[in-house]
Scaffold this motif. Structure first.
Motif, PDB file in Angstrom:
ATOM      1  N   ILE A 139      -1.941   8.809  -5.652  1.00 36.86           N
ATOM      2  CA  ILE A 139      -1.355   8.132  -6.564  1.00 36.86           C
ATOM      3  C   ILE A 139       0.162   7.826  -6.400  1.00 36.86           C
ATOM      4  CG2 ILE A 139      -0.764   7.737  -9.032  1.00 36.86           C
ATOM      5  CD1 ILE A 139      -3.186   9.472  -9.891  1.00 36.86           C
ATOM      6  N   ALA A 140       0.908   8.779  -5.792  1.00 33.37           N
ATOM      7  CA  ALA A 140       2.203   8.458  -5.506  1.00 33.37           C
ATOM      8  C   ALA A 140       2.215   7.831  -4.049  1.00 33.37           C
ATOM      9  CB  ALA A 140       2.802  10.202  -5.139  1.00 33.37           C
ATOM     10  N   LEU A 141       1.213   7.892  -3.164  1.00 37.33           N
ATOM     11  CA  LEU A 141       1.389   7.159  -2.086  1.00 37.33           C
ATOM     12  C   LEU A 141       1.164   5.592  -2.352  1.00 37.33           C
ATOM     13  CD1 LEU A 141       1.120   6.771   1.045  1.00 37.33           C
ATOM     14  CD2 LEU A 141      -1.267   7.042   0.874  1.00 37.33           C
ATOM     15  N   LYS A 142       0.307   5.428  -3.171  1.00 38.05           N
ATOM     16  CA  LYS A 142       0.101   3.856  -3.602  1.00 38.05           C
ATOM     17  C   LYS A 142       1.427   3.455  -4.111  1.00 38.05           C
ATOM     18  CE  LYS A 142      -2.671   0.963  -6.710  1.00 38.05           C
ATOM     19  NZ  LYS A 142      -3.660   0.864  -7.954  1.00 38.05           N
ATOM     20  N   ALA A 143       2.141   4.239  -5.068  1.00 35.32           N
ATOM     21  CA  ALA A 143       3.396   3.506  -5.376  1.00 35.32           C
ATOM     22  C   ALA A 143       4.337   3.449  -4.088  1.00 35.32           C
ATOM     23  CB  ALA A 143       4.063   4.527  -6.378  1.00 35.32           C
TER      24      ALA A 143
END
Length: 743
Positions: A43-47
């Motif tokens: 999820i953090a990678l997507k951001a």
């Protein structure tokens, strides 16, 4: 501000290195796998990837794979555009949405093939950077397209040759089949044959190349702008133009609604009305109506009209003609809001406070009867003179309400760049009478502010219903561009802090500090280059330039497909057509909003480039009678190979090659964007005003070429000779030395 990578996440540079080194398309899944990310880390990678895209570091290709911004996807479809005499093929990406022209890729073929690649061939290829360019490795040959070239025929001996009009095409082609075309004709031709014998076959004769109407025709064919409607589409337009308006419309024919447009407007898709609000809850406020042609009533989803409008994306406006998005039966007739005629409209009712804030809005389908079609100049003259028809009942209330909207705009402080638009005036035969900046009046600003208010209301109304919105998006400048702006301003000793929160007013205040310095025009242009390009899409990122959080295009459905989509969404969200359900936005279009937004954004960029090039051709034609004269110019850009200058008041860039500047070396300073003579100290810098001799003005290509008045660089800023530069260095005259003070 960009988010910091969470613990365990790769850095931006690590992601860029992975994308660059991977031999296969790299998406979010591949990046997560490469760095062993799981759960919340994904999820953090997507951001993080979104931040990198916002910063201009990466872009996404079809299939959600990433590549470096401005780069080419790892696997993509290429169209072969040229083959050199030695058989080397060159291709360009068939789909290209980045700023600037698509790159040319050198195609490397390995092993035996049935036949060599030729112009018009299409391939699926794996791509990679090599040195300063790109190379492609073919994976699969696809169905062939035809590579067309626009040019002028000329004769040498017994043969006809084609000289391309595109300045980038430097090679002439021998004509294998001229059809009925003759030397001197402007033609459209297909490249044919195999290297080393690439020839041209004329497929269409377009007429006299120097006739003014040919200038827009060149742009239409060069950019493949659809300019002919099929018989079925025209027949459908004629049929729907006779549809009854229906009885469920709000009747606004009693109001003195007016349409204020350019004197030479080809269509009228918006009209306005305002009055003082007598509601005690809104002291000093106003009621306003922005009435827009109800194009969605006539152009139904899935129809021939709809498919053609989506393919075109927008109307394209040239000095001598318009290539409309819709047939003239609609665009110039039944959908055009004409004086005294009953017209179907989608109406935005606005309640505006005394300080210009939008208190509420409502959308209805209505029937209106425009009281008058008024030119901007006439409306302004009537208000300035305090006399004229419709002054009291229409114009004065509009100006009073606009004063409130203007106060709200000033408080919002949108980006304010005073960049005049060039206007080409033609006579009845299409000959050029004048080329001059278009005058900006309060009447222009008034209509702009009413349209902006309606566009904001449309976006917010759809958001309130959680309906799909085709936003008009203008993202903030990337850090990379801000760094470049800072370094540019440093050369003028103008400070620009990178740590501050960048708002549109940041640039306004910067230009206030610049004041009326001679460098103001080029600094303003540099600020413009710092901005991102606006586009259409369903994911709201705000409109930076207008300082607005939600913005959609609602006011021009005759000429923009994005507006038509917004109309359909409003009709569906607010049930404005219970008896005409087919005018709503269909579910399949909602699902395809990303793809549709990309397509109409690309069509808009195509139109802008075609319009700009055509004005450049008109400017070159206008100046062609002054070849040899000295003209007042301003330097607009400096490069190692020379500098570009524009004619003051007219526009149209022309090159002064460094080889024509005299017999001394010129050193190029990238940071200050200047060329400086090593012996004389003569400097040519961006923004400098000087007289140059017009050496060439080519109306076909739109190219200008200038020369300094003499080889000593008269007209430039010179400094006294320095004792350590009395002797010239050995070498060719006009050479340069390249320095970069940023190192």
């Amino acid at each position: 501000m960009p988010r910091r990578p969470a613990p365990g996440l790769p850095s931006r540079q690590q992601i860029l290195d992975l994308i660059a080194s991977s031999a296969t398309p790299t998406g979010k899944r591949e990046i997560a796998r490469a760095f062993g990310l799981h759960g919340n880390e994904k999820i953090a990678l997507k951001a993080l990837l979104k931040d990198m895209a916002d910063e201009g570091l990466i872009d996404s290709a079809p299939g959600r794979a990433f590549h470096k911004m401005g780069g080419v996807p790892k696997v993509t479809v290429l169209r072969i555009v040229d083959v050199a005499d030695d058989g080397q093929a060159f291709g360009v990406p068939e789909s290209w949405h980045a700023d600037g022209p698509p790159p040319r890729l050198r195609v490397i073929e390995r092993g035996k093939r049935e036949r060599a690649l030729g112009p018009g061939d299409r391939i699926l290829a794996r791509t990679e950077e090599a040195g300063n360019g790109w190379v492609a490795h073919p994976m699969k040959r696809l169905a062939r397209g035809e590579e067309q070239v626009l040019g002028v025929l000329h004769q040498e001996g017994e043969r006809l040759w084609l000289k391309p009009v595109d300045k980038r095409e430097r090679r002439e082609l021998m004509v294998s089949d001229a059809g009925e075309a003759q030397a001197g004709d402007l033609v459209l031709a297909e490249k044919a044959g195999r290297p080393p014998r690439i020839t041209a076959r004329v497929v269409e004769r377009l007429g006299e190349p120097f006739a003014p109407r040919s200038f827009s025709l060149i742009a239409i064919h060069k950019h493949n702008i659809p300019d002919r409607f099929s018989e079925d589409t025209i027949a459908e337009a004629i049929r729907v133009a006779h549809l009854p308006l229906g009885e469920q419309r709000e009747d606004l024919r009693h109001l003195p609604i007016v349409a204020i447009d350019p004197a030479d407007a080809r269509d009228h898709d918006d009209a306005v009305w305002a009055t003082a609000d007598d509601d005690p809850a809104n002291p000093g406020g106003f009621l306003a109506i922005v009435a827009i042609a109800d194009v969605s009533f006539y152009v139904r989803p899935g129809s021939d009209l709809d498919r053609e409008a989506r393919r075109r994306g927008n109307s394209v406006y040239f000095p001598d003609r318009v290539v409309p998005m819709l047939p003239e039966e609609l665009s110039a007739d039944i959908c055009s809001l004409k004086q005294g005629a009953d017209r179907a409209a989608l109406v935005c009712h606005l309640v505006i406070s005394a300080d210009g804030a939008l208190k509420s809005w409502k959308f209805t389908r209505a029937v209106i009867r425009v009281a008058a079609n008024i030119a901007y100049e006439d409306a302004q003259a009537a208000v300035d003179a305090d006399s004229g028809p419709l002054l009291e009942e229409a114009l004065k209330p509009l100006w009073a309400c606009w004063a409130a909207l203007a106060r709200a705009r000033d408080k919002r402080a949108p980006l304010d760049l005073d960049l005049p638009e060039r206007r080409v005036v033609l006579d009845e035969k299409g000959r050029i009478l004048s080329v001059a900046p278009r005058e900006r009046l309060d009447a222009h600003r008034l209509i702009e502010d009413y349209m902006i208010a309606a566009n904001v209301a449309a976006a917010k109304a759809l958001e309130a219903k959680k309906a799909p919105v085709m936003y008009r998006i203008h993202e903030p400048p990337s850090r990379e561009k801000l760094v470049a702006l800072k370094e540019y301003l440093d050369t003028f000793a103008i400070s620009f802090a990178l740590g501050q929160v960048i708002k549109p007013n940041t640039f306004n205040q910067l230009l206030e500090r610049v004041g009326e310095r001679d460098e103001r025009p080029q600094i303003m242009e540099q600020v413009l280059r710092t901005q991102t390009q606006a586009y259409y899409g369903p994911a709201n990122a705000g409109h930076f330039g207008l300082a607005l959080g939600s913005y959609a295009h609602f006011t021009s459905p005759i000429r923009r497909y994005a507006d038509l989509l917004v109309h359909r969404a409003l009709v569906g969200a607010y049930n404005l057509a219970p008896a005409v359900k087919e005018t709503r936005l269909p579910a399949e279009d909602e699902d395809a909003f990303v793809r549709i937004g990309e397509a109409i954004s690309a069509a808009e960029r195509r139109a802008m480039e075609a319009e700009r090039e055509t004005v450049d051709r008109y400017v070159a034609a206008y100046l062609s009678t002054r070849v040899g004269d000295l003209v007042h110019t301003r330097i607009t850009g400096v490069q190692p190979f020379g500098f570009f200058a524009t004619v003051e008041g007219l526009g149209g860039d022309g090159l002064v090659p460094v080889s024509t500047l005299g017999r001394e070396y010129f050193r190029y300073d990238e940071a200050s964007q200047a060329l400086e003579g090593e012996q004389s100290g003569t400097r040519y810098t961006s923004g400098m005003k000087l007289k140059l001799r017009l050496a060439e003005a080519n109306p076909i290509s739109g190219a200008l070429r200038f020369e300094v008045e003499n080889a000593d660089g008269t007209g430039a800023q010179s400094r006294p000779n320095r004792s350590d530069r009395t002797a010239p260095r050995r070498g060719r005259p006009g050479n340069i030395r390249h320095t970069n003070r940023r190192r």
